[in-house]
Write an enzyme that holds these catalytic residues in place. Sequence first.
Site, PDB file in Angstrom:
ATOM      1  N   GLU A   1      11.624 -26.754  68.870  1.00 47.71           N
ATOM      2  CA  GLU A   1      11.634 -26.493  70.320  1.00 47.71           C
ATOM      3  C   GLU A   1      10.225 -26.302  70.880  1.00 47.71           C
ATOM      4  OE1 GLU A   1      12.112 -24.341  68.024  1.00 47.71           O
ATOM      5  OE2 GLU A   1      11.399 -22.366  68.645  1.00 47.71           O
TER       6      GLU A   1
ATOM      7  N   HIS B   1       9.753 -24.913  64.060  1.00 48.84           N
ATOM      8  CA  HIS B   1      10.186 -24.766  65.461  1.00 48.84           C
ATOM      9  C   HIS B   1      10.186 -26.101  66.203  1.00 48.84           C
ATOM     10  CE1 HIS B   1       9.866 -20.306  65.925  1.00 48.84           C
ATOM     11  NE2 HIS B   1       9.056 -20.432  64.900  1.00 48.84           N
TER      12      HIS B   1
ATOM     13  N   CYS C   1      13.711 -20.709  62.254  1.00 47.31           N
ATOM     14  CA  CYS C   1      12.783 -19.699  61.745  1.00 47.31           C
ATOM     15  C   CYS C   1      13.469 -18.334  61.588  1.00 47.31           C
ATOM     16  CB  CYS C   1      11.558 -19.665  62.637  1.00 47.31           C
ATOM     17  SG  CYS C   1      10.149 -18.931  61.829  1.00 47.31           S
TER      18      CYS C   1
HETATM   19  N1  GLN Z   1       8.436 -13.899  60.402  1.00 47.81           N
HETATM   20  C1  GLN Z   1       9.560 -13.879  61.281  1.00 47.81           C
HETATM   21  C2  GLN Z   1      10.725 -13.102  60.688  1.00 47.81           C
HETATM   22  O1  GLN Z   1      10.674 -12.728  59.563  1.00 47.81           O
HETATM   23  C3  GLN Z   1      10.012 -15.278  61.635  1.00 47.81           C
HETATM   24  C4  GLN Z   1       8.939 -15.980  62.400  1.00 47.81           C
HETATM   25  C5  GLN Z   1       9.449 -16.949  63.415  1.00 47.81           C
HETATM   26  O2  GLN Z   1      10.622 -16.946  63.798  1.00 47.81           O
HETATM   27  N2  GLN Z   1       8.551 -17.760  63.927  1.00 47.81           N
HETATM   28  O3  GLN Z   1      11.672 -12.901  61.371  1.00 47.81           O
END
Ligand code: GLN
Length: 189
Positions: free
Chosen positions: A174, A172, A80
């Site tokens: 994890e 994610h 992410c």
């Molecule tokens: N929206 C977050 C970002 O731009 C990422 C979200 C996440 O890691 N769950 O960093």
Amino acid sequence: MKRIAILALQGAFAEHAAMLNRLGAETHYVRSLSDWLMPKDALVIPGGESTSQLTLLRALDLLQPVRTAILDGLPVFGTCAGLILLARDEDGTPRDGLATLDVDVHRNAYGRQIASFHTIGAVDGVGQDVPMTFIRAPYVNAVRSADVHVLATHEGRITAVRQNRQLATAFHPELTDDTRIHEYFLSFL
Ligand code: GLN
């Protein structure tokens, strides 16, 4: 035993450590240059907030050493925000993050925090029924190199990629009980 450094400046680092420990890997958190210099076989960059993580990476003088190590072949798994930090471009503009992964990302692609969702889908090399939790997730607009392999898509958008020993997911793993994506990553080492 495999030693995994986990960037622990912000975000969901503890969940990665728990999962990797379950798989028999040794983990240590990276919050300083001296943590970074500890022996390691791979790096995990967790989800969280990519802007905060990038600010801290710079402030702690970690950005260049981490970038150089990845370019020299250190296996890395970004989830992410981790995917965003690894991405070379964002919506057609070069990013000034780690920029080691030849993809163009689109941040917060699924709307606000409340639009977070869970699904089950196929990840190439991992399984057909992998649980995926998306939290203000990005997706990959486009891959910028023939070295980048698309591992997963959701509704036509790219959500997981591999470029040599760099693995990145918009979701994610994890935060689920399913260890297969982490096992897949450990197989790079
Ligand atoms: N929206 C977050 C970002 O731009 C990422 C979200 C996440 O890691 N769950 O960093």
